[in-house]
Design a protein around this motif. Structure first.
Motif, mmCIF file in Angstrom:
data_model
loop_
_atom_site.group_PDB
_atom_site.id
_atom_site.type_symbol
_atom_site.label_atom_id
_atom_site.label_comp_id
_atom_site.label_asym_id
_atom_site.label_seq_id
_atom_site.Cartn_x
_atom_site.Cartn_y
_atom_site.Cartn_z
ATOM 1 N N PHE A 1 -4.789 3.005 -6.877
ATOM 2 C CA PHE A 1 -5.947 2.152 -7.128
ATOM 3 C C PHE A 1 -7.242 2.731 -6.566
ATOM 4 N N GLU A 2 -7.164 3.630 -5.591
ATOM 5 C CA GLU A 2 -8.374 4.336 -5.142
ATOM 6 C C GLU A 2 -8.913 5.220 -6.260
ATOM 7 N N LYS A 3 -8.017 5.792 -7.057
ATOM 8 C CA LYS A 3 -8.409 6.676 -8.152
ATOM 9 C C LYS A 3 -8.785 5.899 -9.417
ATOM 10 N N GLN B 1 -5.050 -6.143 -6.532
ATOM 11 C CA GLN B 1 -5.005 -5.258 -7.692
ATOM 12 C C GLN B 1 -3.577 -4.978 -8.140
ATOM 13 N N THR C 1 -10.439 3.083 -12.033
ATOM 14 C CA THR C 1 -11.672 2.358 -12.298
ATOM 15 C C THR C 1 -11.216 0.992 -12.815
ATOM 16 N N THR D 1 -6.732 -0.030 -15.297
ATOM 17 C CA THR D 1 -7.059 1.083 -14.392
ATOM 18 C C THR D 1 -8.018 2.124 -14.954
ATOM 19 N N LYS E 1 -1.856 2.563 -2.958
ATOM 20 C CA LYS E 1 -3.167 2.737 -2.322
ATOM 21 C C LYS E 1 -3.939 3.846 -3.024
ATOM 22 N N THR E 2 -3.333 5.002 -3.191
ATOM 23 C CA THR E 2 -3.976 6.126 -3.866
ATOM 24 C C THR E 2 -4.198 5.825 -5.340
ATOM 25 N N ALA F 1 0.811 -1.210 0.000
ATOM 26 C CA ALA F 1 0.000 0.000 0.000
ATOM 27 C C ALA F 1 0.852 1.272 0.000
ATOM 28 N N THR G 1 -7.912 -6.576 -1.198
ATOM 29 C CA THR G 1 -8.248 -6.042 -2.524
ATOM 30 C C THR G 1 -7.103 -5.259 -3.143
ATOM 31 N N LEU G 2 -6.485 -4.380 -2.378
ATOM 32 C CA LEU G 2 -5.400 -3.571 -2.929
ATOM 33 C C LEU G 2 -4.223 -4.440 -3.365
#
Length: 121
Positions: A66-68, A97, A70, A45, A63-64, A12, A93-94
């Motif tokens: 994959f938060e951003k 991904q 799709t 992504t 972390k950021t 992360a 999940t992270l």
């Protein structure tokens, strides 16, 4: 191998900018192109090349990143072992991904056809 909470935390906090140059070297060393690398990242992504470079410039963590993102709905079709971890068995999940991305880059470097990498056929 079993994914530990410490491993998840380490993944992360890793910056995408620190890993991206390694992806480039890996695929180009095997005769693949930077354009193909961008295509793989975009498929997973939803980021275009401009956005990828903005995230690199901002030195965002995975972390950021994959938060951003799709994440492609077909990402769950990515299976197999990467870095000693069976992707479909990763429960974070992270981390899963990030391993999806690692697997796609690995498949690209191994010469797989793009339609197989992008799970379109």
């Amino acid at each position: 191998m079993q994914v530990t909470p410490e491993h998840n935390e380490k993944v992360a906090k890793l910056t995408f900018a620190s890993v991206f140059p390694h992806y480039i070297v890996k695929v180009e060393k095997k005769g693949r192109t930077l354009a193909e690398l961008y295509e793989v990242i975009t498929w997973l992504t939803g980021f275009d090349q401009k956005t990828i470079h903005e995230l690199i410039d901002k030195k965002v963590t995975f972390k950021t990143f994959f938060e951003k993102a799709t994440v492609n709905p077909n990402a769950g079709l990515i299976k197999g072992v990467i870095c000693g971890y069976r992707i479909e068995d990763i429960d974070n999940t992270l981390t899963q991904q990030v391993r999806y991305l690692d697997k796609l880059v690995d498949e690209l470097a191994k010469g797989k056809k793009m339609e197989k990498i992008l799970r379109t056929s």
